[in-house]
Design an enzyme around this catalytic site. Sequence first.
Site, short mmCIF file in Angstrom:
data_model
loop_
_atom_site.label_atom_id
_atom_site.label_comp_id
_atom_site.label_asym_id
_atom_site.label_seq_id
_atom_site.Cartn_x
_atom_site.Cartn_y
_atom_site.Cartn_z
CG ASP A 13 -2.12 0.89 1.06
OD1 ASP A 13 -2.35 1.37 -0.06
OD2 ASP A 13 -2.82 1.12 2.06
NE ARG B 106 -4.18 6.64 -7.34
CZ ARG B 106 -4.10 6.33 -6.05
NH1 ARG B 106 -3.94 7.28 -5.15
NH2 ARG B 106 -4.18 5.09 -5.67
CB THR C 163 -13.14 -8.07 -4.72
OG1 THR C 163 -13.05 -7.98 -3.29
CG2 THR C 163 -12.78 -9.48 -5.14
CG ASN D 76 -7.89 -2.25 -5.25
OD1 ASN D 76 -6.96 -3.03 -5.04
ND2 ASN D 76 -8.16 -1.26 -4.39
CD1 TRP D 77 -13.16 -5.54 -9.15
CD2 TRP D 77 -12.37 -4.87 -11.14
NE1 TRP D 77 -12.55 -6.63 -9.76
CE2 TRP D 77 -12.06 -6.25 -10.98
CE3 TRP D 77 -11.98 -4.23 -12.31
CZ2 TRP D 77 -11.38 -6.98 -11.94
CZ3 TRP D 77 -11.30 -4.97 -13.28
CH2 TRP D 77 -11.01 -6.32 -13.08
NE ARG E 200 -2.86 -1.47 4.46
CZ ARG E 200 -4.11 -1.57 4.04
NH1 ARG E 200 -4.90 -2.47 4.56
NH2 ARG E 200 -4.57 -0.75 3.12
NE ARG F 9 -7.82 0.73 5.28
CZ ARG F 9 -7.59 2.03 5.50
NH1 ARG F 9 -7.76 2.54 6.70
NH2 ARG F 9 -7.19 2.82 4.51
CB SER G 239 -7.76 -3.76 2.88
OG SER G 239 -7.49 -2.55 3.53
#
Length: 249
Positions: free
Chosen positions: A23, A36, A69, A71-72, A191, A197, A199
């Site tokens: 991340d 990005r 799932t 991130n769409w 992470r 978290r 996620s």
Amino acid sequence: MLNTLPLDLDRDRLPQHVACIMDGNGRWAQQRGLPRIAGHRQGARVLKDLVRCCRDWGIPALTVYAFSTENWQRPLKEVEFLMRLFERLLRKELAEMHQEGVRLRFLGDLSELPATLQAEMHRACATTAHNRGVTFNVAVNYGSRLEITRACQSLAQQVQRGLLQPEDIDEAAISQQLYSSNGPDPDLLIRTSGEQRLSNYLLWQMAYTELYFTDRLWPDFDRAALHEALLNFQQRDRRFGKVPAALTA
Ligand code: IPE
Ligand code: IPE
Ligand code: MG
């Protein structure tokens, strides 16, 4: 530099499986005034070296979260860039990874990915299936709740067909239905980027995983950062619900 295991790490207490939530790519780029996607590109470079590092240091398995799932829901341009990046990386890096003994696997619902990407993924898995250097699992279109839901559906279908009794559904039977069925659970989760978290990542598999959070952004997560995470891991007392080892003597 650091091609062999750093001396302050105990070879016998290395995690057998490291999971990463990669991340902070977007923030890394933003800090530099870049789009990005530049962060995703740099993140991929870092990942390549980490796979090699796991092999060099004797960590048998690495599982990284590349696309969830959820991130769409990102802007279409970013999603399209990521799909193209995955495909390009597979095309460009497969031969070298194969030569270095990397065994590639994918976790997630691959059927929703672009057909050309799926084809590259199948080719990569088939080519590297017998490699023994390091197992490199990539979670793409992965969501833990979806994974567990599908496992339930599949077990229910087996019961309906009379192939399985409800009382035979145990933890092993559920684990077997997961995308990750053929490997040990992660010992360590890393992470990056300061978020604390999960996620929707490996919720079943991480029941007893040690969690390590760092403020470092993924594109800055180099070998030195992995070294730091492993030192921290080796200081943990993994009790698995028991009392500390010293008290049982
Ligand atoms: C992680 O970095 C990469 C993917 C989710 C594909 P992000 O893109 O989430 O970066 P931030 O969190 O916005 O900085
Ligand atoms: C998790 O990162 C997914 C991946 C790294 C692929 P996100 O950036 O999507 O997670 P949230 O939205 O911060 O929870
Ligand atoms: Mg993020």
